[in-house]
Structures are given as C-alpha cells and as structure tokens.
Design a protein around this motif. Sequence first.
Motif, PDB file in Angstrom:
ATOM      1  N   ALA A  21      10.482  -0.183   0.837  1.00 58.03           N
ATOM      2  CA  ALA A  21       9.287  -0.429   1.661  1.00 58.03           C
ATOM      3  C   ALA A  21       9.358  -1.791   2.340  1.00 58.03           C
ATOM      4  O   ALA A  21       8.992  -1.928   3.514  1.00 58.03           O
ATOM      5  CB  ALA A  21       8.027  -0.332   0.808  1.00 58.03           C
ATOM      6  N   LEU A  22       9.858  -2.817   1.612  1.00 54.41           N
ATOM      7  CA  LEU A  22      10.006  -4.138   2.229  1.00 54.41           C
ATOM      8  C   LEU A  22      11.003  -4.082   3.389  1.00 54.41           C
ATOM      9  O   LEU A  22      10.750  -4.622   4.469  1.00 54.41           O
ATOM     10  CB  LEU A  22      10.462  -5.163   1.186  1.00 54.41           C
ATOM     11  CG  LEU A  22      10.768  -6.563   1.743  1.00 54.41           C
ATOM     12  CD1 LEU A  22      10.173  -7.660   0.861  1.00 54.41           C
ATOM     13  CD2 LEU A  22      12.265  -6.806   1.915  1.00 54.41           C
ATOM     14  N   ILE A  23      12.131  -3.408   3.178  1.00 57.97           N
ATOM     15  CA  ILE A  23      13.147  -3.325   4.242  1.00 57.97           C
ATOM     16  C   ILE A  23      12.556  -2.659   5.488  1.00 57.97           C
ATOM     17  O   ILE A  23      12.676  -3.173   6.606  1.00 57.97           O
ATOM     18  CB  ILE A  23      14.392  -2.560   3.742  1.00 57.97           C
ATOM     19  CG1 ILE A  23      15.099  -3.339   2.624  1.00 57.97           C
ATOM     20  CG2 ILE A  23      15.356  -2.278   4.894  1.00 57.97           C
ATOM     21  CD1 ILE A  23      16.193  -2.561   1.910  1.00 57.97           C
ATOM     22  N   ALA A  24      11.904  -1.505   5.289  1.00 51.01           N
ATOM     23  CA  ALA A  24      11.333  -0.772   6.428  1.00 51.01           C
ATOM     24  C   ALA A  24      10.247  -1.590   7.119  1.00 51.01           C
ATOM     25  O   ALA A  24      10.156  -1.606   8.359  1.00 51.01           O
ATOM     26  CB  ALA A  24      10.773   0.573   5.948  1.00 51.01           C
ATOM     27  N   ARG A  71       0.837  -1.211   0.000  1.00 48.96           N
ATOM     28  CA  ARG A  71       0.000   0.000   0.000  1.00 48.96           C
ATOM     29  C   ARG A  71       0.868   1.257   0.000  1.00 48.96           C
ATOM     30  O   ARG A  71       0.542   2.248  -0.638  1.00 48.96           O
ATOM     31  CB  ARG A  71      -0.932   0.023   1.218  1.00 48.96           C
ATOM     32  CG  ARG A  71      -2.144  -0.881   1.081  1.00 48.96           C
ATOM     33  CD  ARG A  71      -3.206  -0.560   2.105  1.00 48.96           C
ATOM     34  NE  ARG A  71      -2.774  -0.721   3.478  1.00 48.96           N
ATOM     35  CZ  ARG A  71      -2.811  -1.877   4.154  1.00 48.96           C
ATOM     36  NH1 ARG A  71      -3.249  -2.978   3.556  1.00 48.96           N
ATOM     37  NH2 ARG A  71      -2.406  -1.940   5.411  1.00 48.96           N
ATOM     38  N   ALA A  72       2.012   1.188   0.689  1.00 49.29           N
ATOM     39  CA  ALA A  72       2.923   2.336   0.745  1.00 49.29           C
ATOM     40  C   ALA A  72       3.468   2.677  -0.633  1.00 49.29           C
ATOM     41  O   ALA A  72       3.940   3.795  -0.862  1.00 49.29           O
ATOM     42  CB  ALA A  72       4.071   2.050   1.709  1.00 49.29           C
ATOM     43  N   CYS A  73       3.409   1.708  -1.563  1.00 47.19           N
ATOM     44  CA  CYS A  73       3.904   1.939  -2.925  1.00 47.19           C
ATOM     45  C   CYS A  73       2.765   2.049  -3.935  1.00 47.19           C
ATOM     46  O   CYS A  73       2.972   1.891  -5.136  1.00 47.19           O
ATOM     47  CB  CYS A  73       4.866   0.821  -3.321  1.00 47.19           C
ATOM     48  SG  CYS A  73       6.373   0.852  -2.358  1.00 47.19           S
ATOM     49  N   LEU A  99       8.926  -7.692 -14.190  1.00 40.36           N
ATOM     50  CA  LEU A  99       7.634  -7.382 -13.576  1.00 40.36           C
ATOM     51  C   LEU A  99       7.793  -6.167 -12.667  1.00 40.36           C
ATOM     52  O   LEU A  99       8.594  -6.200 -11.738  1.00 40.36           O
ATOM     53  CB  LEU A  99       7.156  -8.593 -12.756  1.00 40.36           C
ATOM     54  CG  LEU A  99       5.833  -8.435 -12.022  1.00 40.36           C
ATOM     55  CD1 LEU A  99       4.668  -8.489 -13.008  1.00 40.36           C
ATOM     56  CD2 LEU A  99       5.674  -9.538 -10.985  1.00 40.36           C
ATOM     57  N   HIS A 100       7.026  -5.107 -12.939  1.00 40.89           N
ATOM     58  CA  HIS A 100       7.042  -3.905 -12.079  1.00 40.89           C
ATOM     59  C   HIS A 100       8.459  -3.401 -11.811  1.00 40.89           C
ATOM     60  O   HIS A 100       8.772  -2.978 -10.696  1.00 40.89           O
ATOM     61  CB  HIS A 100       6.358  -4.196 -10.738  1.00 40.89           C
ATOM     62  CG  HIS A 100       4.901  -4.519 -10.852  1.00 40.89           C
ATOM     63  ND1 HIS A 100       4.058  -3.902 -11.748  1.00 40.89           N
ATOM     64  CD2 HIS A 100       4.134  -5.396 -10.155  1.00 40.89           C
ATOM     65  CE1 HIS A 100       2.831  -4.390 -11.605  1.00 40.89           C
ATOM     66  NE2 HIS A 100       2.854  -5.301 -10.655  1.00 40.89           N
ATOM     67  N   THR A 101       9.311  -3.429 -12.840  1.00 41.46           N
ATOM     68  CA  THR A 101      10.721  -3.059 -12.646  1.00 41.46           C
ATOM     69  C   THR A 101      10.869  -1.676 -12.037  1.00 41.46           C
ATOM     70  O   THR A 101      11.625  -1.471 -11.086  1.00 41.46           O
ATOM     71  CB  THR A 101      11.469  -3.126 -13.999  1.00 41.46           C
ATOM     72  OG1 THR A 101      11.266  -4.425 -14.554  1.00 41.46           O
ATOM     73  CG2 THR A 101      12.953  -2.866 -13.826  1.00 41.46           C
ATOM     74  N   ASP A 102      10.131  -0.706 -12.593  1.00 41.66           N
ATOM     75  CA  ASP A 102      10.335   0.677 -12.148  1.00 41.66           C
ATOM     76  C   ASP A 102       9.536   1.042 -10.901  1.00 41.66           C
ATOM     77  O   ASP A 102       9.488   2.205 -10.515  1.00 41.66           O
ATOM     78  CB  ASP A 102      10.079   1.640 -13.307  1.00 41.66           C
ATOM     79  CG  ASP A 102      11.194   1.529 -14.339  1.00 41.66           C
ATOM     80  OD1 ASP A 102      12.359   1.382 -13.918  1.00 41.66           O
ATOM     81  OD2 ASP A 102      10.917   1.544 -15.548  1.00 41.66           O
ATOM     82  N   ARG A 103       8.946   0.019 -10.251  1.00 45.22           N
ATOM     83  CA  ARG A 103       8.367   0.261  -8.926  1.00 45.22           C
ATOM     84  C   ARG A 103       9.284  -0.257  -7.825  1.00 45.22           C
ATOM     85  O   ARG A 103       9.008  -0.081  -6.644  1.00 45.22           O
ATOM     86  CB  ARG A 103       6.985  -0.399  -8.840  1.00 45.22           C
ATOM     87  CG  ARG A 103       5.995   0.219  -9.845  1.00 45.22           C
ATOM     88  CD  ARG A 103       4.630  -0.395  -9.770  1.00 45.22           C
ATOM     89  NE  ARG A 103       3.823   0.218  -8.729  1.00 45.22           N
ATOM     90  CZ  ARG A 103       2.491   0.110  -8.652  1.00 45.22           C
ATOM     91  NH1 ARG A 103       1.837  -0.566  -9.572  1.00 45.22           N
ATOM     92  NH2 ARG A 103       1.836   0.660  -7.667  1.00 45.22           N
TER      93      ARG A 103
END
Length: 484
Positions: free
Chosen positions: A273-276, A203-205, A262-266
């Motif tokens: 976001a995953l790390i945080a 959701r953050a992205c 897949l979704h490279t530029d995201r």
Amino acid sequence: FASYYGDHMVLQKEPVGAVVWGYGEPGAAVIVALSRDGGLIVMKKTTRVQEPSGTWTTVLDPMDQGGPYALTACQGLENVTLQDVYFGDVWLCGGQSNMAMTVLQITNASQELAAAAHYPYVRVFAAAPARSDMELEDLERVDLPWSIPTAENLGHGNFTYFSAVCWLLGRYLYEALRYPLGLVQVAWGGTPIEAWSSPRALRACGFPENAGSLALSSSISPHRHLSGPQTPSVLWNAMIHPLLNMTLRGVAWYQGEANAFLHTDRYNCTFPALIADWRRAFHAGSAGQTEPLLPFGFVQLSTYRRQSPDDSFARLRWHQTADLGVVPNARIPGTFMAVAMDLCDERSPYGSIHPRDKQNVAHRLQLGARAVAYGEKDLVFQGPYPTQAVLEVTRGLLNVTYSQELVRRQRDMPAFEVCCSSQPSPCTWLPAPVVTVESRTVTLALTGCRTLVLALRYAWAEWPCDYESCALYNTRGLPAPPFL
C-alpha cells in the motif's frame, strides 16, 4: 525556492521535466530562467504565485544530462539564483536506522570516505528528521543542503547523515551510467512503516479513519528498536509530503526491523500500500512527470539475534515480498530487492541489527535498479528461486527445482524444513536435510516425516546463516531468498 532546492543540486533529466517551486507574493508573476555558465539563457518559464498558498510551480522542459547551469527565479525586482545545477537522475532513499547508518559506520569506512572526492557528480541532500500531525508543504529543516560529496559531509557522525546505502547505491549507479546522480535522504531510526504511510494508504489496510491522530499505543511494544516516532502518518506528513513536487527516477527503501515488533502480519498489506500510494502521490505532485510505476527498490531484512526461536524477522522478510517470495511480482510490480540475510554482523559496535557490510547491500540494490529501473537486459539481479517441488514418496525424498544454477556454500546448515502433519494447523516443522545439490535441483530427505508433507520452507529464522554462507547461491554470488 522550496527548502530542498539549492546550489549543487541535481534535477531530473529527460525524457521528463523537472518540477521547481517556491514562495512569492500571492498573485505576482514569477519568471524562472535556466542559463549556461556565462549567462546564456537556454529556457525561460513564466508562472504566477497561487492564492492563498503563496506558492508557485513550473515544469522545466526536458533537459539532457549534464551542466552546470544557473537557475534563477525573479519576482519584480527580487531574484534568487542557484548555481552549479546539473541534470541527471534523482533517487529518494528512505527508511529507518539501517538506511540512516553513515559511511563513517561501515566496513572500510576510511577508504570509502577517501573515495568520495572522486565522485563530484553524485550530489547528496539530507532532510532533517521531523514529524508533524498535519501534511506540510515544505521541509521543516534540512540536515545537509545539496552538496558535492566530501569525507566530512559523508562522515558527519553516527546515524546523522549521510546514508551509506544511499551513497553507495548512487556511486555504483554512477559507475554504470556515467552521468549525474542526485541522492535525497529521508530516514529516522526505529520507525514503523505506519509512520511513513499516508492516512489513505493506512485506510486501504483497515486502519481506522482517525489512525493519524492516534498513537499505536494499544500494540506498542516496549522494545528498544521502536525508538523513533510510531504515530501513523507523522513522517509522511513532515518528510514525504513536502517532497511530492520532485520529479524522481526511483526510490530505495530500507525499513522493517521496527515492524518485526509491531503489526508484523499487516506488513503484507502496509508495504504494497505504501509503494502504490507513494507512486500515485509523486506522479500527481510532479504534474505527471514522475512515472506512475516509479521504480521502487528495497532491502530485505538482515539478521538480529542468533538462535532466536522468534520467527518475526522471517515473517517480515516474507511480507516484504507481498508473500510471493520474489520481486517484481503481480502485487508489487516495478520493484527490486536486495537479499541481506547472509550479511550478518554479530560484532557490529552498533548492535547486530546494524550490520556494517553496506557495500554488498548497495551492490545488490544497484543490480536490481539497472535491471528494473533502467531495463538492462540479461543482467542477473536475483538469486535462485524454486519453481517446483516433486515428492518421491517411496524413497522419502523431495526434489526442489530452482530457476538458476545452484552453488552450495554451507553444507551442514538446517536450511530446509518441511511441515509434516495430517492437518495444517498446528504445523510440525521438521528439518529436511539436503541429500544432494545438482545443477538446479536440491534433493531433500524427509526423515521423520511419516505423514503428509503439507509445506516447505527455506531459511526461515531470524539468523538463518553465517556471514556470506547461506546454503544456496547462484554462480554470481547472489543468495537464494527465503521462502515459505
């Protein structure tokens, strides 16, 4: 006990407490005791089984490195005892197939497998690949319960456990630290980052609220490298959420090939976001024992196809650094990176996307871990990175100054390119040949660049250099990372 506790395990040592949990009769008291060989009890904790979950949790007092101990949980007349338990540092290793590659599959495999017996205090555990539409409290299955390493359990099969990168990282760290290491593997080949991310992180992205229940079907490439589950959050639910109670020392991550399709530029959002999100979740799940800025190391993508015109690997490598080129940085603090674009392997029997040199990968990772996670001073763990570029217009030259002394290994590689345009889009990228390399400065010729130089990039290709021969390294043999 939860399924990932067992004989031979390593629990996190001081200055924090290891969390242990398990199942019991709701409302019943559980006594957890830690005892030395010979039965001397060194710690006792009493806790209650929660309703309605039927789970109990306790935080052990911080323990010095070492062992062996026995850990017992008693409820009434029932008890379970785990033997040969040590305290040390626990590292979680996650990602896709390059993390799943086993010691059997790498360079010098037979030597590496034979050496395993010399490291009985580096303990290994592998969760079985699993997916779920809901967040699970415990792992569905375990591929390798906590084990003392042997040639058999490290060489079980191709891509089936135990991770070569994880094993070598732990082994190299053990050689530096000289105390027990616990290695926990969670990996599944061909999986995008969205599957490993919680709905909160997605959701953050800007992914939709119901991303977890929708496959990414609208943008799924038929590419064979997306062989694993792609549905958002299904691996977070089944393989990460069950582990959140663990007290961890650090994370090692090797993933990204799937997101080159897949979704490279995201990825410049989804990875930070995953790390945080993992940091928040492990800190909360361990009752504050896992540190909030959990050290997070990762491997930058290696190579795939020689002379491919596609730049998705190059873009993904850049996005792995949150578009800042070097880590740790302000967007992803407490991180470290192993550059791997010079460790290519065109003849790999597992396909060129799976290079067999995992020793250099793990060596570079452990340098970052020692510097960032363990605070070792004056340890060189990064390659050279540009600090400024000065244009000499009259001579048609560009002088690029780097952060470290440079070693030029590849003389004729068109590693640098400049964007020559009067307007930024579309950009015309032209080779900028290296004229000289002196100490920390590279001088580039701007041949054919008659207009404004708007941008500069280095090693911007799917296969930017041959094995261990990128254009630029430092004096310790660490490659300069790509940049834009």
